[in-house]
Design a protein around this motif. Structure first.
Motif, mmCIF file in Angstrom:
data_model
loop_
_atom_site.group_PDB
_atom_site.id
_atom_site.type_symbol
_atom_site.label_atom_id
_atom_site.label_comp_id
_atom_site.label_asym_id
_atom_site.label_seq_id
_atom_site.Cartn_x
_atom_site.Cartn_y
_atom_site.Cartn_z
ATOM 1 N N VAL A 132 40.290 46.924 37.505
ATOM 2 C CA VAL A 132 39.669 46.574 38.395
ATOM 3 C C VAL A 132 38.835 47.705 39.866
ATOM 4 C CG1 VAL A 132 39.203 44.910 40.446
ATOM 5 C CG2 VAL A 132 40.608 44.024 38.388
ATOM 6 N N VAL A 133 39.483 47.837 40.733
ATOM 7 C CA VAL A 133 38.880 49.115 41.191
ATOM 8 C C VAL A 133 38.444 50.027 40.851
ATOM 9 C CG1 VAL A 133 38.992 50.298 43.449
ATOM 10 C CG2 VAL A 133 40.274 47.290 43.474
ATOM 11 N N LEU A 134 37.165 50.717 40.513
ATOM 12 C CA LEU A 134 36.646 51.602 39.783
ATOM 13 C C LEU A 134 35.862 53.124 40.341
ATOM 14 C CD1 LEU A 134 35.945 49.566 36.111
ATOM 15 C CD2 LEU A 134 37.860 51.085 36.789
ATOM 16 N N GLY A 135 36.243 52.502 41.627
ATOM 17 C CA GLY A 135 35.724 53.407 42.064
ATOM 18 C C GLY A 135 34.832 53.229 43.767
ATOM 19 N N GLU A 195 40.521 37.597 44.759
ATOM 20 C CA GLU A 195 39.182 36.185 45.023
ATOM 21 C C GLU A 195 38.207 36.221 44.063
ATOM 22 O OE1 GLU A 195 39.918 34.858 48.188
ATOM 23 O OE2 GLU A 195 42.818 34.116 48.611
ATOM 24 N N TYR A 196 37.663 37.647 44.457
ATOM 25 C CA TYR A 196 36.522 37.878 44.542
ATOM 26 C C TYR A 196 36.338 38.310 42.548
ATOM 27 C CZ TYR A 196 31.981 40.072 43.646
ATOM 28 O OH TYR A 196 30.948 40.438 43.693
ATOM 29 N N SER A 197 37.391 39.057 42.255
ATOM 30 C CA SER A 197 37.443 39.471 40.786
ATOM 31 C C SER A 197 37.683 37.829 39.636
ATOM 32 C CB SER A 197 38.255 40.433 40.518
ATOM 33 O OG SER A 197 39.708 39.507 40.149
ATOM 34 N N GLU A 198 38.246 36.838 40.001
ATOM 35 C CA GLU A 198 38.433 35.501 39.672
ATOM 36 C C GLU A 198 37.683 34.992 40.193
ATOM 37 O OE1 GLU A 198 41.887 34.729 41.050
ATOM 38 O OE2 GLU A 198 43.195 35.530 39.573
ATOM 39 N N ASP A 199 36.459 34.759 40.633
ATOM 40 C CA ASP A 199 34.707 34.392 41.178
ATOM 41 C C ASP A 199 34.253 33.848 39.159
ATOM 42 O OD1 ASP A 199 33.245 32.196 42.081
ATOM 43 O OD2 ASP A 199 33.099 33.536 43.776
ATOM 44 N N SER A 200 34.045 33.409 39.178
ATOM 45 C CA SER A 200 32.754 33.909 38.155
ATOM 46 C C SER A 200 31.533 34.006 38.397
ATOM 47 C CB SER A 200 33.032 32.300 37.429
ATOM 48 O OG SER A 200 32.364 31.390 37.950
#
Length: 73
Positions: A12-15, A50-55
């Motif tokens: 998820v956190v790629l940079g 939360e942000y990553s799960e928000d479509s």
């Protein structure tokens, strides 16, 4: 939570840019630094989760049509 942190560090956190440590020194992106940051700052982990799960975070406008190209919308 350790498993979740490792998953986020790997996929998820790629940079990042502009991240600093407690002393205000630039913190370079690395998997190890992601794990440390998310371990030390559980509220940040929750916000990223939360942000990553928000479509809505992944609509075509946000990603320059990538989602549309991949057939995800």
């Amino acid at each position: 939570t350790t498993v979740l942190i490792n998953v986020y560090a790997d996929s998820v956190v790629l940079g990042w840019e502009g991240v600093t440590d407690k002393e205000g020194e630039s913190l370079e992106y690395s998997r190890e630094n992601v794990v440390k940051l998310l371990t030390d700052l559980p509220d940040l982990l929750e916000q990223i989760k939360e942000y990553s799960e928000d479509s809505d975070s992944f609509n075509a406008a946000t990603h320059g049509g990538v989602a549309e190209t991949l057939g995800n919308i």
